[in-house]
Design an enzyme around this catalytic site. Structure first.
Site, PDB file in Angstrom:
ATOM      1  N   CYS A 157      -0.101   3.981   2.521  1.00 44.29           N
ATOM      2  CA  CYS A 157       0.280   3.572   3.875  1.00 44.29           C
ATOM      3  C   CYS A 157       1.713   3.995   4.185  1.00 44.29           C
ATOM      4  CB  CYS A 157       0.151   2.059   4.037  1.00 44.29           C
ATOM      5  SG  CYS A 157      -1.527   1.414   3.845  1.00 44.29           S
ATOM      6  N   CYS A 175       0.849  -1.206   0.000  1.00 48.63           N
ATOM      7  CA  CYS A 175       0.000   0.000   0.000  1.00 48.63           C
ATOM      8  C   CYS A 175       0.881   1.251   0.000  1.00 48.63           C
ATOM      9  CB  CYS A 175      -0.917  -0.034   1.212  1.00 48.63           C
ATOM     10  SG  CYS A 175      -1.837   1.490   1.476  1.00 48.63           S
TER      11      CYS A 175
END
Length: 324
Positions: free
Chosen positions: A82, A79
């Site tokens: 993230c 991700c």
């Protein structure tokens, strides 16, 4: 995906008073137990950011949330957002100096936790306070917005649940955490505990009396004032027939008492803005004693939700426009 915020104060349920005070008691007990065991009362800055999995979730998140707000960062290695958000959260965890604990959960390795929290996409950030899960935001967020959300979280945790966070010592050894030292019991703790016990036993009248006893000696006691407002609300609705109350309110839109009863149900169900809006409309539609009754009940419901909730501030302005 745009960040999604959620206000953490003012949602009322049938255990609101009991949950807050039990959480406060658990936090104090944890601090006292740590002191009895000879703990230093401090944690290392490295202990403010922890990796959590399904096996340790109850210990590392649920149990710890009785001492300190736990912010959960759902992330994954693949991700990209993230990788932007997680370092910010980690830095702020240290900067906030123990006012919250950051728990990082890898969704690829902990699918069950992801499902239990209803995570639809990552990054997703939640909090757990006194065992209660709260969604904070989803998607990438700016640091100013993150700080605002965290400030609200730590304020609610302290004011509603007595969670003052952890003591941080830069010289403490990582992994050697203990809770902060026990605080001295306040002069009204016995009476407030009596109110919790009355709620436990389903004795709402007894809880009301216990809170009133505190306020008789200390009119400015905010914990007792909040508890009294909520206990009185629960007492009013406990014998209501919700279907009949809703029907009466729909059939008699200018009947202040019918609208007041429906507003109480709205608030107990967590529909804060509906309750406020209903009473403000009643103030606009009525006059004399009925108008005053609607206004006074609205002020009581403001006490239930709490003065810091932005919905209260907005409703106060709307009430002022309705009155003047």
């Amino acid at each position: 995906m745009q960040p999604r915020n959620m206000s953490m104060s003012g949602v009322v349920d049938l255990a609101a008073v009991k949950a807050a005070q039990e959480a406060k008691a658990k936090a104090e007990q944890a601090r006292a137990e740590a002191a009895r065991q000879g703990g230093t009362g401090a944690v290392s800055p490295a202990d403010l950011v922890i990796d959590v999995d399904e096996a340790g979730f109850e210990r590392d998140v649920l149990q710890r949330s009785a001492e300190v707000p736990v912010v959960i960062d759902f992330w994954a290695e693949w991700c990209q957002p993230c990788k932007q958000l997680s370092p910010v959260l980690e830095r702020l965890a240290v900067e906030y100096n123990g006012r919250f604990l950051l728990a990082k959960i890898d969704v690829d390795a902990n699918q069950m936790l992801m499902q239990q929290f209803g995570v639809q996409g990552i990054p997703a950030v939640f909090a757990v306070v006194a065992g209660q899960a709260l969604p904070l935001f989803q998607g990438a967020a700016g640091e100013a917005q993150i700080r605002q959300t965290l400030d609200q979280l730590v304020t609610v945790a302290e004011q509603r649940f007595g969670l003052t966070g952890l003591t941080v010592d830069a010289d403490a050894e990582p992994g050697g955490r203990t809770a902060a030292p026990a605080e001295q019991a306040g002069p009204y703790d016995a009476l407030l505990e009596a109110a919790v016990q009355a709620l436990d036993a389903g004795d709402l009248a007894g809880a009301v009396r216990a809170y009133q006893n505190v306020l008789a000696d200390d009119p400015g006691n905010t914990e007792a004032a909040l508890g009294l407002a909520q206990a009185e609300l629960l007492q009013r609705v406990q014998d209501m027939d919700p279907q009949q109350v809703r029907k009466d309110a729909a059939d008699r839109p200018t009947d202040a008492q019918a609208q007041i009863a429906a507003a109480d149900l709205d608030l107990v169900g967590g529909h804060v803005e509906d309750a406020f809006g209903r009473l403000i409309e009643t103030v606009q539609r009525t006059a004399g004693d009925e108008r005053d009754a609607a206004r006074l009940r609205l002020l009581e419901l403001f006490e239930v939700v709490g003065p810091d909730d932005p919905r209260v501030a907005a409703a106060r302005r709307a009430l002022a426009r309705a009155l003047f």
